[in-house]
Enzyme design. Sequence first.
Site, PDB file in Angstrom:
ATOM      1  N   THR A  20       1.029  -1.108   0.052  1.00 54.45           N
ATOM      2  CA  THR A  20      -0.010  -0.110  -0.088  1.00 54.45           C
ATOM      3  C   THR A  20       0.775   1.112   0.020  1.00 54.45           C
ATOM      4  O   THR A  20       2.340   1.298   0.210  1.00 54.45           O
ATOM      5  CB  THR A  20      -0.917   0.067   1.189  1.00 54.45           C
ATOM      6  OG1 THR A  20      -0.403   0.032   2.418  1.00 54.45           O
ATOM      7  CG2 THR A  20      -2.074  -1.306   1.325  1.00 54.45           C
ATOM      8  N   ASP A  21       0.219   2.231  -0.425  1.00 57.56           N
ATOM      9  CA  ASP A  21       0.730   3.566  -0.341  1.00 57.56           C
ATOM     10  C   ASP A  21       0.722   4.337   1.046  1.00 57.56           C
ATOM     11  O   ASP A  21       0.089   3.689   1.758  1.00 57.56           O
ATOM     12  CB  ASP A  21       0.448   4.578  -1.601  1.00 57.56           C
ATOM     13  CG  ASP A  21      -1.101   4.830  -1.549  1.00 57.56           C
ATOM     14  OD1 ASP A  21      -1.692   4.758  -0.370  1.00 57.56           O
ATOM     15  OD2 ASP A  21      -1.560   5.351  -2.536  1.00 57.56           O
ATOM     16  N   ALA A  22       1.170   5.749   1.185  1.00 58.77           N
ATOM     17  CA  ALA A  22       0.688   6.487   2.533  1.00 58.77           C
ATOM     18  C   ALA A  22      -0.543   6.675   2.634  1.00 58.77           C
ATOM     19  O   ALA A  22      -1.004   6.834   3.819  1.00 58.77           O
ATOM     20  CB  ALA A  22       1.432   7.718   2.203  1.00 58.77           C
ATOM     21  N   MET A  23      -1.643   6.226   2.033  1.00 62.02           N
ATOM     22  CA  MET A  23      -2.759   6.452   2.286  1.00 62.02           C
ATOM     23  C   MET A  23      -3.571   5.022   2.627  1.00 62.02           C
ATOM     24  O   MET A  23      -4.611   4.910   3.056  1.00 62.02           O
ATOM     25  CB  MET A  23      -3.634   6.863   1.148  1.00 62.02           C
ATOM     26  CG  MET A  23      -3.399   8.472   0.776  1.00 62.02           C
ATOM     27  SD  MET A  23      -4.356   9.077  -0.912  1.00 62.02           S
ATOM     28  CE  MET A  23      -3.763   8.087  -2.155  1.00 62.02           C
TER      29      MET A  23
ATOM     30  N   VAL B 170      -3.852   2.505   0.501  1.00 61.47           N
ATOM     31  CA  VAL B 170      -4.266   2.068  -0.511  1.00 61.47           C
ATOM     32  C   VAL B 170      -3.218   1.214  -1.358  1.00 61.47           C
ATOM     33  O   VAL B 170      -2.238   1.523  -1.613  1.00 61.47           O
ATOM     34  CB  VAL B 170      -4.913   3.164  -1.658  1.00 61.47           C
ATOM     35  CG1 VAL B 170      -5.664   2.776  -2.738  1.00 61.47           C
ATOM     36  CG2 VAL B 170      -6.197   3.897  -0.869  1.00 61.47           C
TER      37      VAL B 170
END
Length: 142
Positions: free
Chosen positions: A17-20, A22
């Site tokens: 996932t990314d920083a969000m 997601v």
Amino acid sequence: MKVLKSSILIPVRFSETDAMGVVWHGNYLKFFEDAREHFGKEYGIEYLDVHAKGYFIPIVKSEISHKASIFYGEQALVNVILEQHDSAKIVFRYEVINNNTNQVAATGMTMQVFMFTSDRTLELIKPEFYRIWEEAQNWTDE
């Protein structure tokens, strides 16, 4: 068109996932790879089997359309469909579903070709082992 179908459930890891939180867009290609490997095990044609017959099957085209998010801690259900073709290519289509929300998160396609391991040249006709494998499958109409 004649097809073979398979599915795999993939838990989304933090590292995907990314920083969000997601699933990072590039990881969908990894989900496609997981689905192809699972397909190969299910249908008795794994990458090492192809290699043992003297071939690589590199991807020459890939497409992804992103439609909704999948988050860390959720699960991705990847439905994969192999299309039967007359030419010497392997075409898979994918549908990635957020298994927690039942939303389609992405759709896509990959195309692979046959390449000799000996000299890395392209095989222009279906290898015999692959034609035999195709004939042994229970293809369905789509």
